[in-house]
Design a protein around this motif. Structure first.
Motif, PDB file in Angstrom:
ATOM      1  N   VAL A 127      -8.745 -24.194 -13.997  1.00  0.00           N
ATOM      2  CA  VAL A 127      -9.568 -25.315 -13.558  1.00  0.00           C
ATOM      3  C   VAL A 127     -10.573 -25.669 -14.654  1.00  0.00           C
ATOM      4  O   VAL A 127     -11.376 -24.832 -15.064  1.00  0.00           O
ATOM      5  N   THR A 128     -10.519 -26.912 -15.145  1.00  0.00           N
ATOM      6  CA  THR A 128     -11.454 -27.363 -16.186  1.00  0.00           C
ATOM      7  C   THR A 128     -12.449 -28.382 -15.660  1.00  0.00           C
ATOM      8  O   THR A 128     -13.422 -28.704 -16.334  1.00  0.00           O
ATOM      9  N   LEU A 129     -12.226 -28.911 -14.460  1.00  0.00           N
ATOM     10  CA  LEU A 129     -13.024 -30.026 -13.950  1.00  0.00           C
ATOM     11  C   LEU A 129     -14.503 -29.668 -13.810  1.00  0.00           C
ATOM     12  O   LEU A 129     -15.362 -30.542 -13.911  1.00  0.00           O
ATOM     13  N   ALA A 130     -14.807 -28.384 -13.567  1.00  0.00           N
ATOM     14  CA  ALA A 130     -16.209 -27.995 -13.387  1.00  0.00           C
ATOM     15  C   ALA A 130     -16.981 -28.010 -14.700  1.00  0.00           C
ATOM     16  O   ALA A 130     -18.210 -27.941 -14.706  1.00  0.00           O
ATOM     17  N   ASP A 131     -16.272 -28.075 -15.838  1.00  0.00           N
ATOM     18  CA  ASP A 131     -16.920 -28.116 -17.150  1.00  0.00           C
ATOM     19  C   ASP A 131     -17.521 -29.510 -17.351  1.00  0.00           C
ATOM     20  O   ASP A 131     -16.802 -30.511 -17.358  1.00  0.00           O
ATOM     21  N   PHE A 177     -17.488 -26.508  -3.739  1.00  0.00           N
ATOM     22  CA  PHE A 177     -16.121 -25.988  -3.671  1.00  0.00           C
ATOM     23  C   PHE A 177     -15.453 -26.027  -5.047  1.00  0.00           C
ATOM     24  O   PHE A 177     -14.730 -25.109  -5.433  1.00  0.00           O
ATOM     25  N   ILE A 178     -15.687 -27.105  -5.804  1.00  0.00           N
ATOM     26  CA  ILE A 178     -15.104 -27.212  -7.142  1.00  0.00           C
ATOM     27  C   ILE A 178     -15.602 -26.081  -8.034  1.00  0.00           C
ATOM     28  O   ILE A 178     -14.832 -25.482  -8.800  1.00  0.00           O
ATOM     29  N   ASP A 181      -6.519 -29.213 -11.347  1.00  0.00           N
ATOM     30  CA  ASP A 181      -7.547 -30.208 -11.667  1.00  0.00           C
ATOM     31  C   ASP A 181      -7.275 -31.540 -10.973  1.00  0.00           C
ATOM     32  O   ASP A 181      -8.192 -32.196 -10.472  1.00  0.00           O
ATOM     33  N   GLU A 182      -6.016 -31.960 -10.947  1.00  0.00           N
ATOM     34  CA  GLU A 182      -5.680 -33.223 -10.285  1.00  0.00           C
ATOM     35  C   GLU A 182      -5.994 -33.153  -8.792  1.00  0.00           C
ATOM     36  O   GLU A 182      -6.472 -34.125  -8.196  1.00  0.00           O
ATOM     37  N   ALA A 183      -5.735 -32.004  -8.190  1.00  0.00           N
ATOM     38  CA  ALA A 183      -6.054 -31.829  -6.768  1.00  0.00           C
ATOM     39  C   ALA A 183      -7.560 -31.941  -6.535  1.00  0.00           C
ATOM     40  O   ALA A 183      -8.007 -32.558  -5.553  1.00  0.00           O
ATOM     41  N   LEU A 184      -8.354 -31.379  -7.437  1.00  0.00           N
ATOM     42  CA  LEU A 184      -9.808 -31.461  -7.287  1.00  0.00           C
ATOM     43  C   LEU A 184     -10.314 -32.886  -7.538  1.00  0.00           C
ATOM     44  O   LEU A 184     -11.276 -33.331  -6.905  1.00  0.00           O
ATOM     45  N   PHE A 195      -6.496 -28.419  -1.006  1.00  0.00           N
ATOM     46  CA  PHE A 195      -6.431 -28.064  -2.426  1.00  0.00           C
ATOM     47  C   PHE A 195      -5.108 -27.368  -2.751  1.00  0.00           C
ATOM     48  O   PHE A 195      -4.442 -27.694  -3.745  1.00  0.00           O
ATOM     49  N   ILE A 196      -4.703 -26.423  -1.915  1.00  0.00           N
ATOM     50  CA  ILE A 196      -3.451 -25.694  -2.163  1.00  0.00           C
ATOM     51  C   ILE A 196      -2.244 -26.555  -1.801  1.00  0.00           C
ATOM     52  O   ILE A 196      -1.248 -26.596  -2.541  1.00  0.00           O
ATOM     53  N   GLU A 197      -2.288 -27.272  -0.665  1.00  0.00           N
ATOM     54  CA  GLU A 197      -1.120 -28.054  -0.241  1.00  0.00           C
ATOM     55  C   GLU A 197      -0.855 -29.236  -1.178  1.00  0.00           C
ATOM     56  O   GLU A 197       0.298 -29.641  -1.346  1.00  0.00           O
TER      57      GLU A 197
END
Length: 452
Positions: free
Chosen positions: A375-379, A364-365, A342-345, A326-328
């Protein structure tokens, strides 16, 4: 070797600050005013050694670069003459040779960069002195236990009542030793984090990862109530997962793993094993080293070094891989293009069941959404669409940037027909493929359902 008496419990800890720039010493003195320390100052290594010959000093903090005697040489003398004194290096530049000399000869406890943050400086001093006090207390308790055992041997033959009393005292002492040992293990975690910061000096700030991975792992452990031992091992693994990369060239350190050529790629696949080998000799690090060894295994068994599959991969290694990737991905260390969070997730979700534990991915998300504000992906109201799937009325959930970093549209922008057409044309012109994060109002959702 010169000896110095330990500071008594009622005395204030004595700090000796050494720097050839009086302005720095004055700044430190002002910072420490009102703190429970007795502060002494020296403008050279020679003057510092004269002061230490006259009175016991608990902690020495010295600048790295000074005329005549540099900081690393001073700390080497302090280590040789006064091994119980805590040693800290303070420097305003990254000099690997000075750092290595300070670690090897002066065996420094901490390393602080200029300019420092006042709160971090005060915290570092408190932690260093607390560790020193804990170690002194542990040695005192060990000696006390040994003395009591000797008395028990003498009394055992005739004084059974005394034996019972001493046994009770020994149990209390053992409990205190356990507490002291736990404190030492916590200090070990702090030590690994400090070393990870030194290792990060090999990379530019935009490529550094360890601090963010440590914080993300800690948030996961806290939110899921993981026990202290598991949390400690995961934190140490996050701090030192890439220590095996320190022998790489600067070019290889900065190249995305997907772009490495054959020889460098084989070396890349060996870094988890190299990291584990460096840490296995340290007993408190053995469990963390095992997590590091397997953090590049893949859920489908195509990873390395042992091609473990599914739940045969340790849970901590599966979690560490999610945090590392996620970080790398955001640092451009895996793919050439740097992703936003978000793109990484989205990438991680796409490879759930292949690279990642599918049951762990969504969890994890949610943790990332709790920890990171962007981070908006969890919405559940946010969708990830291609440009040709966009329709008028949708609202951008986050900023849209081109591959070169240029801002195209701000979050909150309501899309219309002409704007969607321009995005499609721009994407074709750039030979790019964008993932658009949008919120779909109910009326637009209803219209889409009727059309379908």
């Amino acid at each position: 070797m010169e000896e110095q008496l330990p500071t008594t419990v009622t005395d204030k800890p004595k700090l000796l600050l050494v720097d050839d720039e009086e302005s720095i010493l004055n700044s430190l003195r002002r910072l420490l005013r009102g703190q429970p320390y007795e502060v002494l100052l020296a403008t050279s290594g020679a003057q510092a050694l004269e002061i230490m010959a006259q009175q016991p000093i608990d902690l020495v903090m010295t600048d790295a670069r000074m005329p005549n005697m540099d900081g690393a040489t001073l700390l080497a003398h302090v280590h040789q003459r006064y091994p119980d004194t805590t040693r800290i290096m303070l420097t305003g530049y990254a000099d690997p040779s000075a750092i290595i000399k300070a670690i090897n000869e002066g065996q420094i406890h901490r390393y602080i960069s200029k300019p420092w943050h006042d709160e971090e400086m005060l915290l570092t001093l408190r932690q260093s002195l607390a560790y020193q006090h804990s170690e002194r207390e542990r040695l005192r308790l060990v000696q006390e236990t040994w003395d009591q055992n000797e008395k028990l041997k003498q009394l055992n033959a005739t004084l059974e009542k005394h034996v019972a009393a001493r046994t009770s005292e020994l149990q209390q002492t053992a409990d205190m030793l356990d507490l002291a040992y736990e404190e030492l293990k916590r200090s070990y975690v702090t030590g690994t984090e400090v070393f990870s910061l030194l290792a990060n000096l090999r990379l530019p700030p935009t490529k550094q990862t360890n601090r963010q991975i440590i914080e993300l792992v800690r948030v996961y452990c806290k939110l899921h109530g993981l026990d202290e031992g598991t949390s400690r091992d995961l934190t140490m693994a996050a701090a030192l997962y890439n220590i095996g990369k320190l022998s790489w060239t600067d070019s290889m350190m900065n190249t995305p793993s997907d772009l490495l050529h054959h020889n460098d790629r084989e070396r890349y696949r060996g870094y988890p094993k190299q990291s584990e080998s460096l840490l296995m000799t340290l007993d408190p690090m053995k469990d963390a080293a095992r997590l590091i060894l397997h953090h590049q295994e893949r859920w489908d068994g195509s990873g390395f070094p042992d091609r473990l599959k599914g739940e045969a991969i340790p849970f901590g290694s599966r979690l560490l891989k999610l945090a590392v990737d996620f970080i790398e991905l955001q640092r451009g260390l895996i793919l050439e293009r740097q992703m936003n969070s978000d793109e990484a997730l989205v990438y991680i979700r796409q490879y759930a069941g292949r690279l990642y534990d599918p049951e762990l991915v969504e969890d994890f998300i949610q943790v990332c959404a709790t920890y990171l504000s962007d981070v908006t992906l969890a919405d559940p109201t946010v969708k990830v669409l291609a440009t040709r799937d966009l329709v008028a009325g949708m609202i951008l959930a986050r900023n849209l940037n081109a591959d070169n970093g240029m801002l195209l549209l701000n979050a909150g922008k309501v899309l219309n027909g002409p704007l969607v057409e321009k995005l499609i044309a721009f994407e074709a012109m750039e030979s790019a493929k964008y993932s658009i994060f949008v919120k779909v109002p109910e009326e637009v959702e209803g219209a889409l359902l009727e059309t379908s």
